[in-house]
Scaffold this motif. Structure first.
Motif, PDB file in Angstrom:
ATOM      1  N   PHE A  99       0.866  -1.198   0.039  1.00 38.67           N
ATOM      2  CA  PHE A  99       0.004   0.047   0.024  1.00 38.67           C
ATOM      3  C   PHE A  99       0.928   1.084  -0.022  1.00 38.67           C
ATOM      4  N   GLN A 100       0.661   2.135  -0.808  1.00 36.42           N
ATOM      5  CA  GLN A 100       1.558   3.249  -1.229  1.00 36.42           C
ATOM      6  C   GLN A 100       0.744   4.634  -1.427  1.00 36.42           C
ATOM      7  N   ARG A 101       1.239   5.725  -1.263  1.00 35.57           N
ATOM      8  CA  ARG A 101       0.664   7.053  -1.350  1.00 35.57           C
ATOM      9  C   ARG A 101       0.924   7.327  -2.745  1.00 35.57           C
ATOM     10  N   ARG A 102      -0.075   7.905  -3.499  1.00 35.02           N
ATOM     11  CA  ARG A 102       0.122   8.484  -4.826  1.00 35.02           C
ATOM     12  C   ARG A 102       0.169   9.824  -4.727  1.00 35.02           C
ATOM     13  N   GLY A 103       1.251  10.143  -4.144  1.00 31.91           N
ATOM     14  CA  GLY A 103       1.539  11.926  -4.065  1.00 31.91           C
ATOM     15  C   GLY A 103       1.330  12.332  -2.438  1.00 31.91           C
ATOM     16  N   GLU A 104       1.389  13.558  -2.238  1.00 27.19           N
ATOM     17  CA  GLU A 104       1.263  13.828  -0.728  1.00 27.19           C
ATOM     18  C   GLU A 104      -0.183  14.162  -0.522  1.00 27.19           C
ATOM     19  N   PRO A 105      -0.571  13.791   0.559  1.00 26.98           N
ATOM     20  CA  PRO A 105      -1.837  13.925   1.198  1.00 26.98           C
ATOM     21  C   PRO A 105      -2.196  15.493   1.160  1.00 26.98           C
ATOM     22  N   GLN A 106      -3.529  15.670   1.215  1.00 33.12           N
ATOM     23  CA  GLN A 106      -4.169  17.032   1.306  1.00 33.12           C
ATOM     24  C   GLN A 106      -4.786  17.132   2.703  1.00 33.12           C
ATOM     25  N   PHE A 107      -4.685  18.188   3.461  1.00 29.06           N
ATOM     26  CA  PHE A 107      -5.436  18.480   4.737  1.00 29.06           C
ATOM     27  C   PHE A 107      -6.060  19.798   4.782  1.00 29.06           C
ATOM     28  N   HIS A 108      -7.471  19.752   5.521  1.00 31.92           N
ATOM     29  CA  HIS A 108      -7.889  21.103   5.876  1.00 31.92           C
ATOM     30  C   HIS A 108      -8.855  20.603   7.078  1.00 31.92           C
ATOM     31  N   HIS A 109      -8.759  21.649   7.829  1.00 31.86           N
ATOM     32  CA  HIS A 109      -9.626  21.511   9.145  1.00 31.86           C
ATOM     33  C   HIS A 109      -8.878  20.131   9.674  1.00 31.86           C
ATOM     34  N   ASP A 110     -10.222  19.406  10.132  1.00 35.19           N
ATOM     35  CA  ASP A 110      -9.836  18.195  10.726  1.00 35.19           C
ATOM     36  C   ASP A 110      -9.724  16.780   9.580  1.00 35.19           C
ATOM     37  N   ARG A 111      -9.576  17.145   8.389  1.00 37.46           N
ATOM     38  CA  ARG A 111      -9.893  16.280   7.377  1.00 37.46           C
ATOM     39  C   ARG A 111      -8.686  15.909   6.460  1.00 37.46           C
ATOM     40  N   GLY A 112      -8.367  14.640   5.905  1.00 42.85           N
ATOM     41  CA  GLY A 112      -7.134  14.768   5.029  1.00 42.85           C
ATOM     42  C   GLY A 112      -7.685  13.858   3.813  1.00 42.85           C
ATOM     43  N   LEU A 121      -5.933  11.077   1.053  1.00 46.73           N
ATOM     44  CA  LEU A 121      -5.045  10.366   0.815  1.00 46.73           C
ATOM     45  C   LEU A 121      -5.297   9.520  -0.555  1.00 46.73           C
ATOM     46  N   LEU A 122      -4.547   9.890  -1.627  1.00 47.86           N
ATOM     47  CA  LEU A 122      -4.394   9.056  -2.862  1.00 47.86           C
ATOM     48  C   LEU A 122      -3.622   7.890  -2.804  1.00 47.86           C
ATOM     49  N   TRP A 123      -3.962   6.767  -3.064  1.00 47.26           N
ATOM     50  CA  TRP A 123      -3.174   5.589  -2.819  1.00 47.26           C
ATOM     51  C   TRP A 123      -3.193   4.568  -3.959  1.00 47.26           C
ATOM     52  N   GLU A 124      -2.066   3.617  -3.887  1.00 46.30           N
ATOM     53  CA  GLU A 124      -2.340   2.525  -4.762  1.00 46.30           C
ATOM     54  C   GLU A 124      -1.893   1.293  -4.186  1.00 46.30           C
ATOM     55  N   ILE A 125      -2.310   0.129  -4.363  1.00 48.38           N
ATOM     56  CA  ILE A 125      -1.996  -1.343  -4.133  1.00 48.38           C
ATOM     57  C   ILE A 125      -1.237  -1.683  -5.313  1.00 48.38           C
ATOM     58  N   GLU A 126       0.126  -2.015  -4.877  1.00 45.38           N
ATOM     59  CA  GLU A 126       0.781  -2.775  -5.897  1.00 45.38           C
ATOM     60  C   GLU A 126       1.099  -4.383  -5.433  1.00 45.38           C
ATOM     61  N   VAL A 127       1.099  -5.469  -6.281  1.00 43.21           N
ATOM     62  CA  VAL A 127       1.318  -6.958  -5.829  1.00 43.21           C
ATOM     63  C   VAL A 127       2.517  -7.122  -7.021  1.00 43.21           C
ATOM     64  N   ASP A 155      -8.926   7.596  -0.004  1.00 44.80           N
ATOM     65  CA  ASP A 155      -9.136   7.620   1.337  1.00 44.80           C
ATOM     66  C   ASP A 155      -9.381   9.046   1.951  1.00 44.80           C
ATOM     67  N   VAL A 156     -10.395   9.190   2.528  1.00 44.16           N
ATOM     68  CA  VAL A 156     -10.978  10.530   3.337  1.00 44.16           C
ATOM     69  C   VAL A 156     -10.900  10.397   4.716  1.00 44.16           C
ATOM     70  N   LEU A 157     -10.024  10.856   5.351  1.00 40.85           N
ATOM     71  CA  LEU A 157      -9.414  10.670   6.807  1.00 40.85           C
ATOM     72  C   LEU A 157     -10.050  11.919   7.714  1.00 40.85           C
ATOM     73  N   VAL A 158     -10.580  11.513   8.696  1.00 39.24           N
ATOM     74  CA  VAL A 158     -11.132  12.468  10.113  1.00 39.24           C
ATOM     75  C   VAL A 158     -10.184  12.258  11.134  1.00 39.24           C
ATOM     76  N   PHE A 159      -9.420  13.277  11.547  1.00 33.95           N
ATOM     77  CA  PHE A 159      -8.711  13.273  12.725  1.00 33.95           C
ATOM     78  C   PHE A 159      -9.411  13.951  13.980  1.00 33.95           C
ATOM     79  N   ASP A 160      -8.741  13.161  15.198  1.00 38.46           N
ATOM     80  CA  ASP A 160      -9.435  13.845  16.461  1.00 38.46           C
ATOM     81  C   ASP A 160      -8.516  14.882  16.830  1.00 38.46           C
TER      82      ASP A 160
END
Length: 129
Positions: free
Chosen positions: A67-80, A82-88, A99-104
């Protein structure tokens, strides 16, 4: 807070790639809230142990997945985001997603919404509830 979110995303990527149970537990505790919710086409999982179980089930079938990132994650307020790719295998792309992430308040992930940008070959989204 962006630097804390960035560090959390780095742990998040490491979590999906570790095969060591002790490291996995440690990363989960540092990265996710106790009651983290993961929403994906294949289902909704609640809690760190449910995410660990999902990880283990996936890697049990796809032992060489990375599992790897496809570029830098983006953030605003309490959200991020992340574009990702799974390689095999030898770098063959299996799937891509966002993935849309919510941070505490402590910078840990409390919620994940996973979208497939390019599903794995033969994936049937209607086969999952």
């Amino acid at each position: 807070m962006t630097s804390a979110y960035q560090a959390t995303v780095e742990r998040y990527v490491r979590f999906w790639n570790t095969g060591k149970p002790d490291e996995q537990q440690e990363l989960a505790a540092e990265t996710f809230t106790d009651d983290v919710r993961y929403h994906a086409v294949i289902g909704v999982f609640t809690g760190r142990q449910a995410l660990i179980g999902f990880h283990d089930q996936f890697t049990g079938h796809m032992t060489d997945a990375v599992f790897q990132r496809r570029g830098e994650p983006q953030f605003h307020h309490d959200r991020g985001r992340l574009l990702w790719e799974i390689e095999v295998g030898d770098g063959k792309s299996f799937a891509t997603g966002t993935d849309v992430l919510v941070f505490d308040a402590d910078g840990r992930i409390s919620e994940i919404t996973a979208f497939l940008d390019r599903a794995p070959e033969g994936f049937d989204p209607h086969a999952h509830h």
